[in-house]
Design a protein around this motif. Structure first.
Motif, PDB file in Angstrom:
ATOM      1  N   MET A 170      -1.507   7.125  -2.813  1.00 53.22           N
ATOM      2  CA  MET A 170      -2.037   6.049  -3.633  1.00 53.22           C
ATOM      3  C   MET A 170      -1.316   5.239  -4.048  1.00 53.22           C
ATOM      4  SD  MET A 170      -4.035   7.151  -7.524  1.00 53.22           S
ATOM      5  CE  MET A 170      -5.296   8.206  -6.654  1.00 53.22           C
ATOM      6  N   THR A 171      -1.558   4.042  -4.434  1.00 56.49           N
ATOM      7  CA  THR A 171      -0.602   3.048  -4.703  1.00 56.49           C
ATOM      8  C   THR A 171      -0.567   2.869  -6.216  1.00 56.49           C
ATOM      9  OG1 THR A 171      -1.388   1.534  -2.618  1.00 56.49           O
ATOM     10  CG2 THR A 171      -0.137   0.271  -4.584  1.00 56.49           C
ATOM     11  N   ILE A 172       0.518   2.884  -6.605  1.00 54.86           N
ATOM     12  CA  ILE A 172       0.774   2.957  -8.255  1.00 54.86           C
ATOM     13  C   ILE A 172       1.660   1.806  -8.775  1.00 54.86           C
ATOM     14  CG2 ILE A 172       1.726   4.319 -10.278  1.00 54.86           C
ATOM     15  CD1 ILE A 172       1.164   6.751  -8.341  1.00 54.86           C
ATOM     16  N   LYS A 221      -7.456   3.543  -4.947  1.00 54.73           N
ATOM     17  CA  LYS A 221      -6.501   3.425  -4.047  1.00 54.73           C
ATOM     18  C   LYS A 221      -5.242   2.717  -4.931  1.00 54.73           C
ATOM     19  CE  LYS A 221      -8.962   2.249   0.221  1.00 54.73           C
ATOM     20  NZ  LYS A 221      -9.646   1.337   1.212  1.00 54.73           N
ATOM     21  N   LEU A 222      -5.896   2.127  -5.855  1.00 58.82           N
ATOM     22  CA  LEU A 222      -4.899   1.323  -6.657  1.00 58.82           C
ATOM     23  C   LEU A 222      -4.765   2.059  -8.183  1.00 58.82           C
ATOM     24  CD1 LEU A 222      -2.667  -0.869  -7.054  1.00 58.82           C
ATOM     25  CD2 LEU A 222      -4.513  -2.531  -7.345  1.00 58.82           C
ATOM     26  N   LEU A 223      -3.770   2.508  -8.843  1.00 61.82           N
ATOM     27  CA  LEU A 223      -3.747   3.150  -9.968  1.00 61.82           C
ATOM     28  C   LEU A 223      -2.651   2.213 -10.988  1.00 61.82           C
ATOM     29  CD1 LEU A 223      -4.465   5.388 -12.203  1.00 61.82           C
ATOM     30  CD2 LEU A 223      -2.736   6.762 -11.015  1.00 61.82           C
ATOM     31  N   LEU A 224      -3.262   1.873 -12.048  1.00 57.88           N
ATOM     32  CA  LEU A 224      -2.178   0.949 -12.791  1.00 57.88           C
ATOM     33  C   LEU A 224      -1.920   2.073 -14.059  1.00 57.88           C
ATOM     34  CD1 LEU A 224      -4.304  -2.446 -12.991  1.00 57.88           C
ATOM     35  CD2 LEU A 224      -2.702  -1.558 -11.596  1.00 57.88           C
ATOM     36  N   ALA A 275       0.926  -1.101   0.258  1.00 56.93           N
ATOM     37  CA  ALA A 275       0.112   0.024  -0.020  1.00 56.93           C
ATOM     38  C   ALA A 275       0.799   1.287   0.013  1.00 56.93           C
ATOM     39  CB  ALA A 275      -0.949  -0.003   1.121  1.00 56.93           C
ATOM     40  N   GLY A 276       0.598   2.268  -0.736  1.00 50.64           N
ATOM     41  CA  GLY A 276       1.163   3.453  -0.728  1.00 50.64           C
ATOM     42  C   GLY A 276       2.575   3.512  -1.610  1.00 50.64           C
ATOM     43  N   GLU A 277       2.792   2.202  -2.366  1.00 50.08           N
ATOM     44  CA  GLU A 277       4.271   2.375  -2.876  1.00 50.08           C
ATOM     45  C   GLU A 277       4.066   2.521  -4.368  1.00 50.08           C
ATOM     46  OE1 GLU A 277       6.411  -1.189  -3.568  1.00 50.08           O
ATOM     47  OE2 GLU A 277       4.722  -2.348  -3.869  1.00 50.08           O
ATOM     48  N   MET A 278       5.169   2.953  -5.128  1.00 47.53           N
ATOM     49  CA  MET A 278       5.013   2.832  -6.448  1.00 47.53           C
ATOM     50  C   MET A 278       5.842   1.907  -7.208  1.00 47.53           C
ATOM     51  SD  MET A 278       4.825   5.955  -9.146  1.00 47.53           S
ATOM     52  CE  MET A 278       5.288   7.359  -8.272  1.00 47.53           C
ATOM     53  N   LEU A 328      -9.963   0.991  -8.155  1.00 46.44           N
ATOM     54  CA  LEU A 328      -9.058   0.825  -9.153  1.00 46.44           C
ATOM     55  C   LEU A 328      -9.162   1.902 -10.331  1.00 46.44           C
ATOM     56  CD1 LEU A 328      -7.084  -1.295 -10.442  1.00 46.44           C
ATOM     57  CD2 LEU A 328      -9.096  -2.090 -11.807  1.00 46.44           C
ATOM     58  N   GLY A 329      -8.025   2.362 -10.643  1.00 48.52           N
ATOM     59  CA  GLY A 329      -7.998   3.514 -11.714  1.00 48.52           C
ATOM     60  C   GLY A 329      -7.099   2.814 -12.920  1.00 48.52           C
TER      61      GLY A 329
END
Lengths: 322, 507
Positions: A198-200, A167-170, A41-44, A91-92
Motif C-alpha cells: 500500500m502506498t502511504i 491503494k493509497l492511504l493518507l 507506488a508502494g512507498e511510504m 483512497l483511504g
C-alpha cells in the motif's frame, strides 16, 4: 544508505500520484505555490511542515475535498475529476481529527463505511472481522465507539480507513494524543500495510515517527515544497559533529587538524575540541589517527549525528509559526 | 439509491439512539396539547359567531291527525302548500281573491313549533341551536352554559291551533294575548332560564315574544277574517239589521263574501287571509335562510380531566403536530453538525458518493422520522384526547406526508446555512417560532386578522393547518382544496431541497 536512483522511465511506471504545479489561494493568501511532487507506488512518503505550511490543504486537494486554484493532480496517470468514483475507491484517509460515529459500535462503524465502498455480504463480514482483529478491537467490537479510550478510537479510525483495502492511504497525524502502546500498535500496522504494497502518505509533527517509517520525505513551508528527497540525502544537508576531550597539548593538535581538508574545527575550549564534516565517520577516523600520531590521550568522545528534526529546523528556520 | 439507503439506515439508527430528539419529537408536543387542552375554554379556536344564539328544545307533537289524513311531517318544510306566498304588490283585489285559501286546508301543514323556529332562524342576527332533550337543556342551564332555552312542549301545536279572537268555539278558543305580549305558558312554550344571567335571558325572552307575536297575530287575524261572511257571521249581522230576514236568499249568499271583499279592498295594504306576518303586511318575503341558521347542539366540552373529546383538540392536536414537525429542523441540523463535529463528514466526502447522495441520505431518514412523528401525534390525539380524524382519515395521512416533505426541505435548507450546533439552535429556533406564530400554529387561525391570515400563507404551516381544518372540522371537507394545499406543501419541500443543494458547503 541512499537507495539506488531510478531511471526516469522506471519512475514514471511506478508513480501512483503526480502533483503538477499545484496552486491554491484563499483570496490573496496563497496556501500552496507551485507544488510539484510524485508519489511512487508502494512507498511510504513523509510530508512535513510547520503549522500553516499547507499540508492539510495539499492533502485535501489530493483527497478531492478541495479544488485546486491551478495545476492538477493525477492518479495513475489520470486526472482526479475524470475518475472521481474509481479514485475514491482506491483512497483511504486517516484524518487528524477522529472520523468515527461515537454512537455506533466498532462493528457498526466498520460495516457502514464498508458498505459505502460497495462491500457487502460475507465479504464485508469477513473484512470487518479481519479489521477488528487487525486493530485489536475484537474484544470490544460491540461497544459504542464513544466509550473507547483515545488509543482505541485512533485504531478504529485506522481500521475504517483501510476496510476497503485502498491503494493509497493518507495518514494525517494518525498518532495524535495516543499512549505509547497504541502508538506502537499503529506504527506496526502502518508498516505492515506498506509492506503489503500500500502506498502511504504520512504527515506528522513527530519527526522520529517520520524518520522511522518513511523512505522519502517532503518538507513543505509557506506553501512551497522546500525539500523532497530520500531520508539519507536529506540528512546529508547537515554536517555531523564530534567533540573530543583531550589530556593535553591541545593547541598543537588543533594546528595539525586544521591541515586536514575533510574536517572543520568548530570550537576549542581548554581541553575540548569540536570538529565537524559532511561525513562524521571520516572526521572521527582522521582525528583519532592524528591523536595517535601525536601521542595525545583521549579522555572523552561525544558524537552528534544529523537527524530529521535538525534538518527540518535548519530548512524551515526556528522562528515561531502561527 | 443503494448509497442513499445505506446513509439513511445509519442516520435512522443514530436518531433512534438519540433520546433527546425522541423526547423533543414525541413527548413535548403531547405535553403542550395536554396542558393547553386543560387550560383553555370550551370555545377555544372556534370561529366567533356574533349572532344571538337561541337554543330550543322541540318536544311538539304536532296536531292530532284527523282520520283519513297523513300525519304532519316532523322535519321543517320549505314549500308547504299552505305556506304564504303573497309577495306581489299588484292589485289587491285580484291578489286577495286568488289567494283566498280553501278552508279545508289545515294550516300550517307542519308543527307550529317549526313555524316559530323558522321565523326565528330567518331573523337577522339570530342563529338557532337545537338541543335534543329537556334533560340536556336543564343541564346546560344549571351549569350556566346557556342563559335561556325555549322548550316547545308536546301540546304547542295543539295550543296554537286553539288561538282565536272568538269568545266561544269548539274546541274552546285560547287567547294568548295580554298586556306584555304573548302568554307563552298558555301556548305550551316553557322558557328555562339561568337566574345568574338574567339580562341575557331577558333578551332571549323578548326575542321569543316578538317572534311569537309575528306568528300568532296573523294566524288569529287570518282565522277571524275567514269567519267574516260565513253563515254564523251573517246570522249575527242579520240580528243587527232590521228586515234582513226579508232579503232574498240569493242576495244573502252574496252579502257575506261581498263584505269580506269590501274589507279587503278597504284595507288593501293588508292581506287578512294570509296567516303569516309577511303575508299580512304584504312584505317582500326574504330568502329562506333558516336551514343555514339552525344547528343541532353537540357538546364540545369533552369529558374527564383532559376534557377528552373536546372540540379544542380538533385544533390543538393538528396545530402542534404541524409546529413540531418543523421542530425537526433542529434535529436534522444537529445530525448534520454532529457529522462535522465527529469528522465523519470529511470521510463521507472522501468516499465514492456525491453531495446529492449525502443530502438525500439525510433527507429520507428525517422524512421517515417526521412521518412517524406526525402519525404518532395524531394517533395519540385520537387515543388520549379523543380527537376525531373526520370522514376522510386517509387524506389525513396525505397531509402528514406533505407537511413532512415541506418540513424536511426546510430542515435541509437550515442545515445548508448553519455550520455549527449553536448556529443550528439559533437559526432553527427562531425560524420555528416565527413561522409557528405567523402561521397560526400557536393560536387558532380564526383569531387572526384577515391580513395576517393572508400573510400566513407564505409559511408551509398555514397550508397544512388549512388541510387539517378541512379534514377534521368540516363534516364535508373540500378535497380539492386539500389536494391543492398538499401540492403547495410538497412544492415548498422541493424548492427548499433544491436551495439547500445549491447552498450547502461541506468544507
Amino acid at each position: 544508505m541512499i537507495p539506488e536512483k531510478k531511471t526516469v522511465e522506471e519512475k514514471k511506471k511506478a508513480t501512483i500520484l503526480e502533483i503538477d504545479n499545484l496552486h491554491k489561494s484563499y483570496g490573496k493568501f496563497q496556501a500552496l505555490q507551485g507544488i510539484n511532487l510524485e508519489i511512487y507506488a508502494g512507498e511510504m512518503f513523509g510530508l512535513l511542515g510547520p503549522n500553516g505550511a499547507g499540508k492539510t490543504t495539499l492533502l485535501s486537494i489530493i483527497c478531492g475535498l478541495l479544488p485546486a486554484s491551478a495545476g492538477e493532480v493525477r492518479f495513475l496517470g489520470k486526472k482526479l475529476f475524470s475518475q472521481f468514483k474509481e479514485y475514491r475507491h482506491q483512497l483511504g484517509i486517516v484524518t487528524q481529527d477522529l472520523a468515527i460515529y461515537p454512537e455506533l459500535s466498532a462493528t457498526e462503524n466498520l460495516r457502514f463505511f464498508g458498505r459505502l465502498y460497495e462491500l457487502s455480504g460475507p465479504i464485508l463480514e469477513e473484512r470487518i472481522k479481519e479489521t477488528l482483529s487487525w486493530v485489536g478491537l475484537s474484544e470490544t467490537k460491540q461497544q459504542r465507539a464513544g466509550t473507547f479510550s483515545g488509543g482505541m478510537k485512533r485504531r478504529l479510525n485506522l481500521g475504517i480507513a483501510v476496510i476497503h483495502k485502498p491503494k493509497l492511504l493518507l495518514l494525517d497525524e494518525p498518532t495524535t494524543g495516543v499512549d505509547p502502546q497504541s502508538r506502537n500498535h499503529i506504527f506496526e500496522r502502518v508498516k505492515e500495510l506498506n509492506q503489503q504494497g500500500m502506498t502511504i502518505i504520512y504527515t506528522s509533527h513527530y519527526m522520529e515517527e517520520v524518520q522511522e517509517l518513511c523512505t522519502r520525505i517532503g518538507i513543505l513551508d509557506r506553501g512551497k515544497l522546500i525539500a523532497c528527497d530520500y531520508l539519507p540525502s536529506l540528512l546529508q544537508l547537515l554536517e555531523g559533529s564530534v567533540q573530543f576531550e583531550l589530556a593535553s597539548d591541545i593547541n598543537r593538535v588543533v594546528q595539525r587538524l586544521l591541515t586536514i581538508p575533510e574536517l572543520r574545527v568548530t570550537g576549542v575550549d581548554r581541553q575540548t575540541i569540536s570538529l565537524s564534516g559532511p561525513d562524521i565517520s571520516a572526521v572521527m577516523i582522521q582525528s583519532i589517527r592524528v591523536f595517535r600520531e601525536m601521542n595525545v590521550d583521549l579522555h572523552q568522545l561525544r558524537i552528534r549525528e544529523p537527524n530529521l528534526e535538525r534538518v527540518f529546523l535548519h530548512l524551515t528556520d526556528r522562528t515561531l509559526r502561527d | 439509491m443503494r448509497v442513499i439507503w445505506i446513509l439513511a439506515c445509519k442516520d435512522l439508527q443514530l436518531l433512534l439512539r438519540d433520546t433527546r430528539s425522541t423526547i423533543l419529537l414525541l413527548v413535548m408536543p403531547l405535553l403542550f396539547v395536554a396542558v393547553l387542552g386543560v387550560a383553555v375554554g370550551e370555545g377555544f379556536g372556534q370561529k366567533p359567531d356574533d349572532r344571538l344564539r337561541i337554543s330550543v328544545v322541540n318536544l311538539d307533537e304536532g296536531l292530532p291527525t284527523p282520520q283519513g289524513e297523513t300525519p304532519q311531517r316532523d322535519t321543517p318544510q320549505r314549500d308547504t302548500p299552505q305556506k304564504d306566498k303573497s309577495t306581489s304588490k299588484t292589485n289587491s283585489k285580484t291578489v286577495s281573491t286568488k289567494q283566498k285559501p280553501k278552508k279545508s286546508e289545515r294550516y300550517p301543514g307542519r308543527r307550529w313549533s317549526e313555524v316559530v323556529i323558522e321565523d326565528l332562524a330567518n331573523t337577522a342576527g339570530i342563529r338557532i341551536e337545537v338541543i335534543q332533550s329537556t334533560a340536556e337543556a336543564e343541564d346546560l342551564i344549571r351549569r350556566g352554559r346557556r342563559a335561556a332555552i325555549l322548550v316547545f312542549e308536546k301540546n304547542f301545536s295543539e295550543q296554537m291551533n286553539r288561538c282565536s279572537f272568538l269568545t266561544a268555539a269548539v274546541p274552546p278558543p285560547l287567547n294568548p294575548l295580554y298586556r306584555d305580549g304573548i302568554h307563552v305558558n298558555k301556548l305550551g312554550l316553557t322558557i328555562l332560564k339561568d337566574n345568574t344571567q338574567s339580562v341575557a335571558a331577558s333578551i332571549i325572552e323578548q326575542v321569543a315574544q316578538v317572534t311569537l307575536l309575528r306568528v300568532v297575530i296573523p294566524w288569529m287575524i287570518g282565522r277571524a277574517f275567514e269567519r267574516i261572511g260565513d253563515e254564523e257571521f251573517m246570522k249575527v249581522i242579520g240580528r243587527k239589521i232590521p228586515g234582513y230576514d226579508w232579503l232574498p236568499n240569493a242576495v244573502k249568499k252574496q252579502l257575506g263574501p261581498a263584505v269580506q271583499l269590501g274589507i279587503a279592498d278597504l284595507f288593501s295594504n293588508y292581506d287578512f287571509y294570509a296567516k303569516t306576518w309577511a303575508g299580512l303586511t304584504r312584505s317582500e318575503e326574504q330568502n329562506d335562510k333558516s336551514l343555514d341558521n339552525i344547528t343541532t347542539f353537540a357538546s364540545t366540552e369533552g369529558s374527564g380531566l383532559l376534557k377528552r373529546g373536546a372540540m379544542r383538540y380538533q385544533i390543538l392536536v393538528p396545530s402542534y403536530t404541524v409546529m413540531f414537525s418543523f421542530f425537526l429542523v433542529l434535529t436534522v441540523g444537529w445530525l448534520f453538525s454532529s457529522e462535522r463535529r465527529n469528522g465523519t463528514l470529511v470521510r463521507l466526502r472522501a468516499a465514492p458518493i456525491t453531495k446529492l447522495q449525502i443530502l438525500l441520505g439525510k433527507f429520507f431518514p428525517c422524512l421517515i422520522m417526521s412521518l412517524f412523528q406526525g402519525l404518532f401525534l395524531l394517533l395519540c390525539g385520537k387515543i388520549i384526547f379523543g380527537m376525531n380524524w373526520g370522514n376522510q382519515p386517509l387524506w389525513v395521512i396525505l397531509v402528514v406526508f406533505s407537511t413532512s416533505v415541506a418540513a424536511m426541505g426546510l430542515a435541509m435548507l437550515v442545515t445548508s446555512i448553519a455550520k455549527t450546533e449553536g448556529q443550528v439552535a439559533i437559526y432553527g429556533t427562531i425560524l420555528v417560532l416565527v413561522l409557528g406564530g405567523l402561521s397560526g400554529s400557536m393560536m387558532p387561525r380564526d383569531l387572526m386578522p384577515e391580513e395576517m391570515k393572508k400573510l400566513s400563507f407564505i409559511t408551509p404551516h398555514a397550508w397544512a393547518l388549512d388541510c387539517y381544518s378541512q379534514l377534521l372540522m368540516n363534516p364535508q371537507p373540500d378535497l380539492v382544496l386539500v389536494t391543492k394545499s398538499c401540492m403547495v406543501l410538497i412544492s415548498f419541500g422541493v424548492v427548499f431541497l433544491i436551495l439547500s443543494w445549491l447552498l450547502i458547503r461541506f468544507d
